[in-house]
Every structure is written in C-alpha cells, then in structure tokens.
Design an enzyme around this catalytic site. Sequence first.
Site, short mmCIF file in Angstrom:
data_model
loop_
_atom_site.label_atom_id
_atom_site.label_comp_id
_atom_site.label_asym_id
_atom_site.label_seq_id
_atom_site.Cartn_x
_atom_site.Cartn_y
_atom_site.Cartn_z
N CYS A 1 0.96 -1.18 0.07
CA CYS A 1 0.11 0.12 -0.07
C CYS A 1 0.76 1.28 -0.16
O CYS A 1 1.76 1.37 0.75
CB CYS A 1 -0.83 -0.03 1.30
SG CYS A 1 -1.95 1.51 1.43
N CYS B 1 0.42 3.15 3.50
CA CYS B 1 0.99 2.61 4.81
C CYS B 1 2.11 1.64 4.83
O CYS B 1 2.32 1.08 5.97
CB CYS B 1 -0.37 2.27 5.50
SG CYS B 1 -0.88 0.77 5.20
N CYS C 1 -7.11 -1.21 1.59
CA CYS C 1 -5.89 -1.53 2.34
C CYS C 1 -6.65 -2.04 3.77
O CYS C 1 -7.33 -1.12 4.33
CB CYS C 1 -5.07 -0.57 2.41
SG CYS C 1 -3.60 -1.09 3.77
N CYS D 1 -5.13 0.45 6.48
CA CYS D 1 -5.31 1.88 6.72
C CYS D 1 -6.77 2.49 5.97
O CYS D 1 -7.29 3.38 6.15
CB CYS D 1 -4.24 2.78 6.18
SG CYS D 1 -4.05 2.55 4.23
N CYS E 1 -8.49 -5.44 -9.75
CA CYS E 1 -8.04 -4.43 -10.54
C CYS E 1 -7.50 -3.39 -9.77
O CYS E 1 -8.52 -2.57 -9.19
CB CYS E 1 -9.33 -3.97 -11.46
SG CYS E 1 -8.95 -2.68 -12.84
#
Length: 161
Positions: free
Chosen positions: A75, A78, A123, A126, A147
């Site tokens: 991510c 984070c 995510c 976060c 995607c």
Amino acid sequence: MKKISILILAVLFISCKSEAQQKEKNTKEFKVQKTENEWKAELTDKEYRILRKAETERPFSSPLNDIEEPGVFVCAACGNQLYETKHKFKSGTGWPSFDRAIENSLALSSDRKLGYERSELLCGDCGSHLGHVFDDGPKETTGKRHCINGVALEFIPKEKL
C-alpha cells in the site's frame, strides 16, 4: 396527480444515495488512523485523490503494469503488504491486475458510484481505496481480477524485503 407521483418518485430516487456503504467504510476500525490533514501532508495530490477519495487513475498510465520480477506490492499509503508478483497477470484492462491478495491484507466495501454495486478493495491496515474486484480473472486460478490503481501501490523487489 400523475405529475406529482413522478415528482415524488424522482425525489426519492435522488435522495437514495449509498450512505450506508460510505458509513460502513468510515466506521470500520483500521490499524492505521490519520486525519485527512495528515493524509494530505504525507501523500501526493494524485495519491490522496486515489487512495483517500477513491478516484481512478487513467488506464495504461502505471509503470507497475510491466513489473514481472519477484517481489511484493505494498500500500502506497501505509506500506501494508498486499500482493505478490506471482499472482499478477496481464488483464489487458490497463491497470495492474492480480488473481488474489496476500491473506488478510484487504478489506472489502461496496460502491455504487457507477449506478450498480461493485466490490471495492481497501487496504486492510489503513482503509485506503485500492481498486475493485471482478469475476473475470483467470479461470485456471481463482477466477477473480483485482483491478488495482498503480498509484495505490509501491513495488518492493524480493531482494529488498
């Protein structure tokens, strides 16, 4: 009377926004908690718009589309490990695509921004918007296509893990 009925139906239709989905997404407790000002200070404008405001990048604009070397995609907000290169495939859609995520790395929500319900991928640490999952992935594996906006990810080669 017919005009009044149509007007009432129109008002009801317009007022039926997907607030329930938005509240569901905003009330989930994520490990990483920051204020909007903190996110704005840490992310680029483009990252903020995609990760925190759920916008979508232009197709075929991500350099991550061409990455095939072993490693992990994390991510961009984070650093949570989300996807392994071995589960990446060329979908032809213009966005990095994976048939599965690293176990327990994601959270799911739903959105109706296009007028129909889609499964939104967030995510798991976060709550940042990553992209969507569809049922048109490789049939020989999971049949799923995650995607993902390339801006939402950073790639870490295997040797740097």
